[in-house]
Scaffold this motif. Structure first.
Motif: not given
Length: 326
Positions: A114, A117, A148
């Motif tokens: 995550e 991104r 992303h």
């Protein structure tokens, strides 16, 4: 008279060798199975006087083949797909590389998927081998670069990319083990070792025009034997000093420890499972199609020619090499 007969026999032997020129673009260990086969006289054993001709890119390598300046190419799968889409009738018969020896190196504040991104990824070019390996790593991790918001920045070759990472110009890069060392010591993190990924992968393949494969079947069978034997030579630990010497010569390495590091990488990514891998081709096809959607139309079955490797499997030739290489 005896000397004359020896000279005549040597001349006849030299004439019996068939010249074989292979062009390639990647200046790294992936060409080593061919280098070893040439330097150790393995191809000559099969009646082939082989030589590798380095050009600036995979595209130029293929151009040399289409112009009949060389007899075969040793390109990445992305280049193969683009070439076949362009109308060339190419067949690929064997590859001795099945792993990507790179670390996905990231800034220390990036601890998970995550956190990637919107980050900047360094590559050498869009569509080239470095870019392709980076994309395969992301694909294996379930990362969609578009979703992303990853930004790809063309930086330069490996050392330039390593410098861009440490100076903060990029956030992420798929780097060779040797180039990763300085970044890791400076506090950067390795998100994954790509060599440990389970996704199917195949490096550069031996490819030639389909008309040549069809008309010179005995020759290409002998060539595949030579490639297999050179690969087994690499995998036999007892040959390490000679393989290191070959790597240092062709990669122009000056220090023995650099040759040792190069050897470790080569051993890690080299395999006697030489048959073209359809699953690996399909992954590359899906990735390259994101840049050029028309690549999805290429019929991979028309590229892959596993008949030569299959012959070596059925005859027990490869099984014997595997036994010796252990």
């Amino acid at each position: 008279a005896w000397i004359m007969s020896v000279l005549l026999a040597a001349a006849a032997s030299a004439q019996a060798l068939e010249t074989f020129r292979v062009s390639y673009g990647g200046y790294n260990e992936t060409a080593a199975p061919m280098w070893v086969g040439i330097d150790k006289g393995i191809f000559r054993k099969y009646g082939i006087d082989a030589s590798m001709i380095q050009v600036r890119s995979g595209a130029l390598s293929v151009a040399a083949l289409l112009a009949k300046e060389v007899d075969a190419v040793w390109p990445a799968q992305s280049t193969i797909l683009s070439t076949v889409f362009g109308g060339a009738k190419l067949g690929c018969i064997a590859s001795a590389i099945n792993k990507i020896p790179r670390l996905l190196v990231v800034r220390k504040d990036i601890t998970g998927v995550e956190d990637l991104r919107g980050k900047i990824v360094g590559v050498q070019s869009i569509g080239g081998g470095f870019w392709l390996q980076t994309m395969i790593i992301f694909d294996s991790l379930g990362i969609d670069p578009d979703k992303h918001g990853l930004k790809f920045r063309v930086i330069g070759d490996g050392p330039v990319i390593a410098q861009a990472l440490t100076t903060g110009n990029i956030d992420v890069a798929a780097m060779t083990y040797s180039l990763s060392d300085a970044a890791l010591k400076a506090g950067f993190r390795s998100m994954v070792d790509a060599a440990e990924l389970k996704a199917p992968y195949q490096g550069p393949s031996m490819c030639a025009l389909k008309e040549a494969l069809a008309s010179r079947q005995d020759f290409f069978l002998r060539l595949t034997k030579g490639l297999a034997e050179a690969t087994a030579f690499i995998l036999d630990g007892g040959n390490k000093p000679e393989v290191v010497k070959t790597l240092m010569k062709h990669l122009r390495l000056n220090k023995t420890d650099e040759g040792e590091s190069s050897y470790k990488v080569l051993r890690l990514m080299t395999t006697l499972d030489l048959a073209p891998n359809p699953a690996a081709f399909k992954i590359v096809q899906r990735i390259v199609a994101k840049v050029n959607p028309k690549i999805a139309q290429v019929d991979i079955d028309q590229i892959i020619d596993a008949s030569f490797v299959r012959s070596l499997e059925s005859s027990g030739f490869l099984a014997e090499l595997r036994r010796k290489a252990k």
